[in-house]
Design a protein around this motif. Structure first.
Motif, mmCIF file in Angstrom:
data_model
loop_
_atom_site.group_PDB
_atom_site.id
_atom_site.type_symbol
_atom_site.label_atom_id
_atom_site.label_comp_id
_atom_site.label_asym_id
_atom_site.label_seq_id
_atom_site.Cartn_x
_atom_site.Cartn_y
_atom_site.Cartn_z
ATOM 1 N N UNK A 1 -10.351 -1.779 6.748
ATOM 2 C CA UNK A 1 -10.803 -2.180 5.422
ATOM 3 C C UNK A 1 -9.894 -1.703 4.311
ATOM 4 N N UNK A 2 -9.510 -0.432 4.338
ATOM 5 C CA UNK A 2 -8.667 0.116 3.272
ATOM 6 C C UNK A 2 -8.003 1.397 3.763
ATOM 7 N N UNK A 3 -6.700 1.545 3.564
ATOM 8 C CA UNK A 3 -6.018 2.754 4.042
ATOM 9 C C UNK A 3 -6.177 3.964 3.133
ATOM 10 N N UNK A 4 -6.945 3.835 2.061
ATOM 11 C CA UNK A 4 -7.218 4.949 1.151
ATOM 12 C C UNK A 4 -8.721 5.109 1.050
ATOM 13 N N UNK A 5 -9.207 6.293 1.377
ATOM 14 C CA UNK A 5 -10.658 6.525 1.340
ATOM 15 C C UNK A 5 -10.957 7.815 0.596
ATOM 16 N N UNK A 6 -12.081 7.806 -0.112
ATOM 17 C CA UNK A 6 -12.562 8.982 -0.836
ATOM 18 C C UNK A 6 -13.772 9.531 -0.089
ATOM 19 N N UNK B 1 -9.236 12.800 -1.163
ATOM 20 C CA UNK B 1 -8.742 11.459 -0.836
ATOM 21 C C UNK B 1 -7.980 11.533 0.479
ATOM 22 N N UNK B 2 -8.165 10.502 1.307
ATOM 23 C CA UNK B 2 -7.493 10.413 2.600
ATOM 24 C C UNK B 2 -6.593 9.180 2.594
ATOM 25 N N UNK B 3 -5.297 9.399 2.812
ATOM 26 C CA UNK B 3 -4.342 8.297 2.962
ATOM 27 C C UNK B 3 -3.942 8.268 4.442
ATOM 28 N N UNK B 4 -4.197 7.165 5.114
ATOM 29 C CA UNK B 4 -3.902 7.143 6.547
ATOM 30 C C UNK B 4 -3.155 5.880 6.932
ATOM 31 N N UNK B 5 -2.353 6.027 7.994
ATOM 32 C CA UNK B 5 -1.538 4.932 8.511
ATOM 33 C C UNK B 5 -1.418 5.088 10.016
ATOM 34 N N UNK C 1 -2.408 8.179 14.443
ATOM 35 C CA UNK C 1 -2.811 8.083 13.041
ATOM 36 C C UNK C 1 -2.210 9.259 12.275
ATOM 37 N N UNK C 2 -1.547 8.953 11.165
ATOM 38 C CA UNK C 2 -1.028 9.993 10.283
ATOM 39 C C UNK C 2 -1.916 10.010 9.049
ATOM 40 N N UNK C 3 -2.517 11.150 8.754
ATOM 41 C CA UNK C 3 -3.492 11.272 7.672
ATOM 42 C C UNK C 3 -3.013 12.330 6.688
ATOM 43 N N UNK C 4 -2.913 11.958 5.421
ATOM 44 C CA UNK C 4 -2.585 12.898 4.356
ATOM 45 C C UNK C 4 -3.845 13.146 3.540
ATOM 46 N N UNK C 5 -4.193 14.413 3.364
ATOM 47 C CA UNK C 5 -5.380 14.805 2.600
ATOM 48 C C UNK C 5 -4.941 15.336 1.244
ATOM 49 N N UNK C 6 -5.525 14.801 0.180
ATOM 50 C CA UNK C 6 -5.180 15.186 -1.183
ATOM 51 C C UNK C 6 -6.462 15.535 -1.925
ATOM 52 N N UNK C 7 -6.448 16.660 -2.620
ATOM 53 C CA UNK C 7 -7.644 17.089 -3.341
ATOM 54 C C UNK C 7 -7.647 16.658 -4.798
#
Length: 438
Positions: A47-52, A57-61, A67-73
């Motif tokens: 659905x969307x590669x950016x989730x809150x 926030x989670x950016x995943x690919x 799966x590579x996931x970047x977590x940003x606060x």
């Protein structure tokens, strides 16, 4: 705002953590559990590669089976985050021999941790160039980072390479023969109506280079683009006589291009990377030179017979020729028999794609080969809908022709040792989405 990542996770398809790195203490160590519960287990990946989730926030690919996931606060640049992931994967592939999957990660834990410490500092992206990192991060069993034709000299101080202005090229390269290969490769896209009017037309192009040059050369490239010629005319205080000018759109450059000099001189000045690289990309929507004109005439004679006549005219010069020309002429699904005549090449009916496929291996310029075909259909009582004609499609390559008209005006190479160079320039135009409605 840059990425400012709090953590990065590498997960397999089941959601198991393969490896992770925490860069800040503003997120808990169990944040991946939230990602696994809300994303992986609910099957909402597409659905969307950016989730809150919560305050993060989670950016995943997904790359291969990882799966590579970047977590940003905090608020972050999403494009920068995904650009970092793409560049990081390219870096890992260069160390792993071109592979990036779960097995490659499991076999290179120590190397990955070392790289993660170098490419991101307190959540901010750093240098991701494989050429630079391989100068001082080596690992047993990794292939030589400079397996080119050059004769290597001792590697200079890596710190100078990282902090210097030319991070994409190392010093000490030596070649017996100094050569530069420059290719302008274009794809022309066309949608033409059945009446012959152009509905959509554009050209996407790339300037590709392959440099085998000693030392630290400075290259200067001039094209017949409109902005560059206007600037040159102003500097010389007289009109330029360089022929047709081209207006380039959506231009992007390799990082080696000196943008300051480009803005002032409107020519490309750069110290090139060693070997093959993409210097620039561009798009053109005005003044496109179409290499082929297709004139189709398709008549439906009753319910069981179709008469097809297609003429293809090559518009480029008579001394030029196209290679691998393929014309796909759609026919109805209920085709039972076809018979055709061609003045050049070969044609056959391909039932799997419902097309008459006309192939011409070598297509000279300023010629007009034709195809005439009769198509017999199976008569069915249930088929009441009329045949919706798909467009005719073309595939081709035309060497030494550019649909945009873009040309290299000059290519100059300076190097302090003053050696002589050999420059090679080639042009080629390929068929992208080249469609003609019938």
């Amino acid at each position: 705002m840059p990425v400012a990542a709090s953590a990065i996770y590498f997960l397999n398809l089941r959601g198991d953590v393969l490896i992770n790195r925490l860069y800040r203490d503003d997120v808990g160590g169990n944040m991946v559990d939230a990602f696994r519960m809300h994303i992986l287990q609910t099957k909402e990946l597409g659905t969307c590669p950016v989730r809150q989730i919560g305050g993060c926030s989670f950016f995943y690919m997904r790359i291969s089976n990882v799966y590579i996931v970047i977590v940003v606060s905090s608020n972050a640049n999403v494009a920068c985050a995904f650009k970092f992931v793409v560049e990081a994967v390219n870096l890992f592939k260069s160390y792993f021999g071109g592979a990036f999957d779960e097995d490659a990660i499991r076999n290179n834990f120590v190397l990955i941790y070392e790289l993660l410490d170098e490419i991101m500092d307190f959540g901010y992206p750093q240098n991701l160039s494989p050429e630079i990192l391989k100068l001082y991060i080596t690992q047993e069993g990794v292939r030589s980072p400079f397996s080119s034709k050059a004769t290597d000299k001792p590697i200079p101080n890596a710190t100078l390479q990282v902090t210097g202005a030319v991070g994409w090229r190392r010093e000490g390269l030596m070649y017996k023969k100094n050569e530069v290969f420059l290719d302008i490769v274009e794809s022309v896209n066309l949608l033409m109506s059945s009446k012959g009017s152009v509905l959509r037309c554009d050209v996407t192009g790339k300037v590709l280079m392959k440099c085998f040059l000693s030392g630290m050369p400075d290259l200067k490239l001039g094209l017949n683009d409109k902005i560059g010629l206007e600037k040159e005319s102003q500097l010389k205080s007289r009109p330029t006589k360089s022929g047709k000018t081209i207006e380039l759109d959506d231009v992007t450059f390799h990082q080696c291009v000196n943008l300051t000099r480009f803005n002032s001189e409107k020519t490309l000045s750069f110290v090139p990377p060693d070997g093959e690289f993409e210097l620039m990309k561009y798009r053109i929507t005005e003044g496109v030179n179409l290499p082929f004109r297709v004139l189709p005439t398709i008549k439906e004679l009753g319910r069981t017979r179709i008469e097809v006549n297609v003429k293809v005219k090559s518009v480029f010069g008579a001394k030029m020729f196209a290679l691998g020309v393929v014309v796909k002429i759609p026919v109805p699904k209920q085709t039972a028999k076809t018979s055709f005549q061609v003045t050049s090449g070969r044609a056959k009916y391909n039932a799997s794609i419902d097309c008459i496929v006309w192939k011409i291996r070598k297509f000279p310029g300023q010629t007009e080969p034709t195809l005439s075909a009769e198509v017999e259909l199976i008569s069915t009582m249930t088929e009441k809908k009329s045949w919706t004609r798909p467009p005719i499609q073309m595939e081709f390559q035309v060497p030494m022709f550019t649909a945009s008209g873009l040309r290299v005006r000059f290519l100059k190479v300076w190097e302090k040792s003053g050696y002589n160079t050999v420059e090679w320039v080639r042009y080629i135009t390929k068929g992208g989405s080249y469609e003609i409605r019938s």
